[in-house]
Design an enzyme around this catalytic site. Structure first.
Site, PDB file in Angstrom:
ATOM      1  N   MET A  24       1.725  -6.319   2.868  1.00  0.00           N
ATOM      2  CA  MET A  24       0.988  -6.248   1.690  1.00  0.00           C
ATOM      3  C   MET A  24      -0.440  -5.592   1.841  1.00  0.00           C
ATOM      4  O   MET A  24      -1.151  -5.998   2.711  1.00  0.00           O
ATOM      5  CB  MET A  24       0.869  -7.745   1.059  1.00  0.00           C
ATOM      6  CG  MET A  24       0.218  -7.523  -0.180  1.00  0.00           C
ATOM      7  SD  MET A  24       0.501  -6.518  -1.417  1.00  0.00           S
ATOM      8  CE  MET A  24      -0.618  -5.911  -2.490  1.00  0.00           C
ATOM      9  N   HIS A  35      -2.091   2.894   1.661  1.00  0.00           N
ATOM     10  CA  HIS A  35      -2.501   2.322   0.421  1.00  0.00           C
ATOM     11  C   HIS A  35      -4.179   2.031   0.255  1.00  0.00           C
ATOM     12  O   HIS A  35      -4.396   1.813  -0.912  1.00  0.00           O
ATOM     13  CB  HIS A  35      -1.628   1.150   0.421  1.00  0.00           C
ATOM     14  CG  HIS A  35      -0.223   1.058  -0.095  1.00  0.00           C
ATOM     15  ND1 HIS A  35      -0.133   1.740  -1.145  1.00  0.00           N
ATOM     16  CD2 HIS A  35       0.889   0.459   0.206  1.00  0.00           C
ATOM     17  CE1 HIS A  35       1.232   1.410  -1.282  1.00  0.00           C
ATOM     18  NE2 HIS A  35       1.805   0.731  -0.603  1.00  0.00           N
ATOM     19  N   GLY A  64       7.427  -7.610   3.342  1.00  0.00           N
ATOM     20  CA  GLY A  64       7.343  -7.089   4.801  1.00  0.00           C
ATOM     21  C   GLY A  64       5.875  -7.070   5.225  1.00  0.00           C
ATOM     22  O   GLY A  64       5.420  -7.448   6.060  1.00  0.00           O
ATOM     23  N   GLU A  71       0.453  -9.930  -5.220  1.00  0.00           N
ATOM     24  CA  GLU A  71       1.196  -8.933  -5.925  1.00  0.00           C
ATOM     25  C   GLU A  71       2.446  -9.485  -6.357  1.00  0.00           C
ATOM     26  O   GLU A  71       3.187 -10.082  -5.526  1.00  0.00           O
ATOM     27  CB  GLU A  71       1.358  -7.813  -4.892  1.00  0.00           C
ATOM     28  CG  GLU A  71       1.951  -6.271  -5.802  1.00  0.00           C
ATOM     29  CD  GLU A  71       2.314  -5.242  -5.007  1.00  0.00           C
ATOM     30  OE1 GLU A  71       1.981  -4.110  -5.457  1.00  0.00           O
ATOM     31  OE2 GLU A  71       2.556  -5.409  -3.599  1.00  0.00           O
ATOM     32  N   HIS A 119       2.000   2.687   6.641  1.00  0.00           N
ATOM     33  CA  HIS A 119       2.247   2.547   5.235  1.00  0.00           C
ATOM     34  C   HIS A 119       1.115   2.045   4.455  1.00  0.00           C
ATOM     35  O   HIS A 119       0.646   2.131   3.507  1.00  0.00           O
ATOM     36  CB  HIS A 119       3.582   1.774   5.027  1.00  0.00           C
ATOM     37  CG  HIS A 119       4.048   1.708   3.570  1.00  0.00           C
ATOM     38  ND1 HIS A 119       5.123   2.297   2.876  1.00  0.00           N
ATOM     39  CD2 HIS A 119       3.603   0.731   2.556  1.00  0.00           C
ATOM     40  CE1 HIS A 119       5.219   2.086   1.837  1.00  0.00           C
ATOM     41  NE2 HIS A 119       4.315   1.085   1.308  1.00  0.00           N
ATOM     42  N   GLU A 120       0.921   0.574   5.139  1.00  0.00           N
ATOM     43  CA  GLU A 120      -0.083  -0.303   4.240  1.00  0.00           C
ATOM     44  C   GLU A 120      -1.776   0.248   4.313  1.00  0.00           C
ATOM     45  O   GLU A 120      -2.251   0.263   3.464  1.00  0.00           O
ATOM     46  CB  GLU A 120      -0.287  -1.721   4.919  1.00  0.00           C
ATOM     47  CG  GLU A 120       1.221  -2.529   5.046  1.00  0.00           C
ATOM     48  CD  GLU A 120       1.999  -2.541   3.491  1.00  0.00           C
ATOM     49  OE1 GLU A 120       1.037  -2.608   2.654  1.00  0.00           O
ATOM     50  OE2 GLU A 120       2.749  -2.509   3.473  1.00  0.00           O
TER      51      GLU A 120
END
Length: 844
Positions: free
Chosen positions: A255, A293, A253, A121, A289-290
């Site tokens: 991915m 996703h 931090g 990314e 958070h990851e």
């Protein structure tokens, strides 16, 4: 060069066979990629970057091609349109840029080792293999990877490995996905693996530089996060496994690569016996958070990078939703208020800031979209507002329908608003677009005008701002029923204030809970009423009051001098969020004093006054059964007492250091940074400096390394500062991923600022070559703008950065940061005398 045409418009891939032969010793990649897809025109373009393309075939026949380096393209002429199979053979370098396919370096027992990982990314998949490297160009992938393999090494990828033949590792075909989410890694790894209730394998992987128990916390959080999301989203996790991998060198931090999430070691691995609570919370929220996703971003992906917020804002909100469900005793939404909300409000008040939704085409500009305070933090606040409007039942129903409609495909912001709006029977898009498409946010002035309680909205600026008449649909969240739920107009009158106050029996307030993205300016009548009843406010409401007063003072709408005498009212709160807000305001007063001046001596006395009772109550050592708030408050008050040069606190820290001299890493992680920093500043020596720098090199504990960085960069010794700066470009001591923290530490140190500023100006070319390709690069400029505060430094900043203002990806940051420094310089000129007088009055 801008990509005026997305490559997907000319060629639409459906499947990739990617073969890679990676030679670590020679630092080379030999690749062969076969792409099946549909050519829409005879002239097509495939992305590549720094690939040496040897041959291109279409349906087995050689075809003409040219390399367009400026557009990062292979331009291919086909004999026909329609279904086509391309085969491209190439070689490429293995780089140290932390982008594409790259090595991570580490040591075990003094032996240097490396593992190979990936970071694709935003647009770095094209550095690994030719592809249509755009989010919309989803396809399935078969990976086959060969490498200079040694016994005991492990290889991981998005999907499970299905066989090894002739040294080639073959992996199961992926689901339909975007190129930037493809990932693999190999090297000597240790792991811990478990299984969710639904049968998903969950694993945590790290190098053998770590103790095995450092994987346990992450494994527990990852497993429970996936189980939570499967329930909350009402949509199964779509892959057979979810691997979490800690890479020693990593620019971001973490991915969200589908099935193989990669992290900085600091955000995945931790010592379960000696890690501060706030660090555990940070690691948990990063993992959550990851994994959010894996559905929101991976299963359904933004159609183009202009909707990056769709991925990041949503995951940023969901990390708190999930962590709150997993660890309710943490009250993690309080951390949202002090981190995400505060960052968004500060950044979004500068004229020229980007909106959450931004039009972008040039690949060089895409990384500039990753403005964490806007796309992550403001976007998350925006979604918190939407969640409050629709409620969790409609949110979950809307998301379930959204995933069902767009799974394995792409979506836009309008698709999300439509799904949520249909579930809630509310035009969510109409309300949210005023926040999504416009930069900035409003200040709502609440005032008694001719006896009438009146509200007015206007865009809020810190520093100069051009008023262009923006208006927002503001969820007011008032504690008076007379206030509208959504404030759309410029002004509204709520009625006779005396009658409203009597009927409600409490002070008038807006944005109760601090969930909406605006601040409130109360007139003197209303503010005095709130302050007279301040003990009745919740911790969040007290935080919000301090937050709004701080921002109003930063903008010059009120004087900082009027805020100073209010601070002692909050000094003995047992709430972490109130203390964090209090010391943020108090910390901002430091800009009004010159180091080592009489005014700074007064300010230090003020800090001593604010912190004294709390230091006496909490001390340096955690007590049995103390609250989470006490654990999280202790660092704020100890830091304040040390800034105040409180003799007893300095002595206590020195005694802790002396007692633990032979095992500094074992000091309590919650206070270790203060013990080490105090020692370096007040009792430092060249010997201690050398010892700590060596400990930094040898330790694999990211928390301990961060503490050493903070301590060493605070030294007042010019010779030691010069030694530190010599290490900035020594990757065996300071990894490029960690350099920004070292640079910031020295720049923020009054005794080191000139040396750090000279370094970055002299070595800008080196810095750009080393970290210029990643999304963190512009934050070096942000860091400088956060510290500079004199007219001379402003002039130097402009002289250095204005010639770089047209560099793709830097334009907005430089433009904004000139305004940030200029507004601070102006504020100091206007307020310095009054603030220092107010401080002197309070400590009398």
């Amino acid at each position: 060069m801008a990509e005026l045409t997305h490559f997907y418009q000319t060629f639409q891939p459906t499947h990739y066979d990617v073969y890679l032969d990676i030679d670590r010793a020679a630092k080379t990649i030999t690749g062969k990629t076969t792409i099946t897809g549909s050519a829409q025109t005879s002239a097509i373009a495939i992305h590549q970057k720094d690939l040496a393309v040897a041959a291109v075939q279409a349906d087995g026949q050689a075809v003409p091609f040219t390399i367009d380096a400026a557009a990062e393209a292979i331009r291919i002429e086909l004999a026909k349109v329609g279904q086509t199979t391309l085969t491209i053979e190439y070689t490429a370098p293995l780089t140290d840029s932390m982008m594409g396919i790259y090595p991570s370096y580490y040591e075990v027992a003094g032996v240097k080792k490396q593992i190979i990982g990936t970071q694709f990314e935003t647009t770095a998949a094209r550095q690994a293999f030719p592809c249509v490297d755009e989010p919309e160009a989803k396809a399935t992938f078969d990976l086959a990877i060969k490498f200079d393999e040694r016994p005991g090494e492990t290889i991981l990828a998005n999907m499970p490995e299905n066989r090894v033949a002739d040294g080639v590792h073959y992996f199961d075909t992926t689901v339909r996905m975007s190129t930037y989410l493809v990932a693999f890694a190999f090297g000597e790894l240790q792991s811990k693996i478990t299984t969710t209730k639904s049968g998903v394998k969950v694993g945590v992987f790290g190098t053998k530089a770590h103790q095995a128990n450092e994987l346990d916390f992450a494994l527990d959080i990852a497993k429970r996060s996936i189980e939570f999301y499967e329930d909350f989203y009402q949509t199964p996790y779509p892959l057979p496994h979810s691997w979490q991998l800690a890479l020693p060198d990593f620019s971001a931090g973490a991915m969200e690569n589908w099935g193989l999430v990669t992290y900085r070691e600091a955000y995945l691995l931790l010592d379960p016996d000696n890690t501060a609570l706030d660090t555990k919370q940070r690691v948990a929220t990063v993992i959550a958070h990851e994994l959010a996703h894996q559905w929101f971003g991976d299963l359904v992906t933004m159609k183009w990078w202009d909707d990056l917020w769709l991925n990041e804002s949503f995951a940023n909100m969901m990390e708190y939703v999930a962590t709150d469900a997993l660890e309710p005793d943490w009250h993690i939404w309080e951390s949202f208020q002090t981190s995400e909300a505060a960052a968004a409000l500060q950044r979004d008040a500068t004229d020229g800031v980007q909106s959450v939704h931004v039009q972008v085409e040039d690949p060089a500009e895409i990384d500039a979209l990753f403005d964490s305070a806007i796309v992550y933090a403001k976007g998350a606040r925006m979604l918190v507002m939407a969640r409050a409007l629709v409620g969790d039942d409609a949110l979950r129903a809307g998301l379930k329908n959204y995933f069902a409609a767009h799974q394995f495909g792409n979506a836009t912001g309008a698709d999300l608003w439509a799904a949520l709006g249909a579930a809630a029977q509310l035009d969510v898009g109409a309300i949210m677009n005023s926040w999504l498409e416009q930069p900035g946010y409003p200040v709502v002035t609440a005032a008694v005008v001719d006896g009438q309680l009146t509200l007015t909205q206007q865009q809020f600026f810190v520093g100069e701002g051009q008023e262009v008449g923006r208006q927002w649909q503001i969820p007011l969240n008032s504690n008076y029923a007379a206030a509208p739920a959504i404030f759309k107009d410029k002004t509204v009158t709520l009625g006779n204030y005396t009658e409203l106050r009597a009927a409600n029996g409490k002070p008038f307030r807006l944005n109760v809970g601090n969930e909406s993205h605006f601040i409130v300016k109360y007139d003197q009548t209303l503010l005095a009423d709130i302050l007279a009843n301040v003990t009745d406010l919740t911790a969040i409401d007290q935080l919000q009051l301090l937050q709004d007063l701080r921002l109003l003072a930063e903008s010059g709408q009120i004087s900082y001098a009027t805020v100073v005498p209010l601070l002692p009212r909050f000094a003995n709160s047992h709430s972490k969020v109130v203390n964090e807000a209090l010391y943020q305001v108090a910390g901002n007063l430091k800009k009004f004093v010159v180091p080592d001046s009489a005014e700074e001596k007064s300010l230090k006395a003020f800090f001593d006054q604010l912190s004294a009772e709390q230091v006496a109550r909490l001390g340096w050592v955690a007590q049995a059964n103390e609250s989470n708030d006490d654990q999280l408050t202790r660092p704020y008050v100890l830091n304040a007492a040390l800034y105040a040069e409180n003799k007893a606190t300095i002595t206590a820290a020195h005694e802790l250091f002396t007692t633990n001299r032979d095992h500094l890493a074992a000091l309590s992680a919650a206070v270790r940074v203060f013990v080490l920093t105090n020692e370096v500043k007040h009792f430092g020596s060249a010997e201690l400096f050398t010892e700590l720098l060596q400990a930094y090199r040898q330790s694999a504990d990211a928390s301990y390394k961060a503490d050493i960085c903070a301590a060493l960069t605070s030294t007042p010794d010019a010779a030691l500062i010069a030694q530190l700066i010599e290490k900035f470009e020594d990757a065996t001591t300071i990894k490029p991923q960690d350099l920004r923290a070292w640079f910031r530490g020295v720049l923020a140190n009054h005794d080191g600022q000139q040396a750090a500023w000279d370094w970055i100006r002299n070595e800008w070319g080196w810095l750009e070559a080393t970290v210029g390709g990643d999304m963190e690069f512009t934050t070096y400029i942000t860091v400088i703008a956060g510290i500079f505060r004199t007219p001379a430094r402003l002039a130097e900043f402009k002289a250095f950065f204005e010639p770089k203002i047209n560099t793709p990806g830097l334009t907005r940051e430089i433009t904004m940061d000139i305004k940030v420094i200029a507004s601070r310089v102006d504020l100091i000129a206007q307020e310095q005398a009054a603030v220092n007088t107010a401080v002197a009055e309070v400590i009398k």
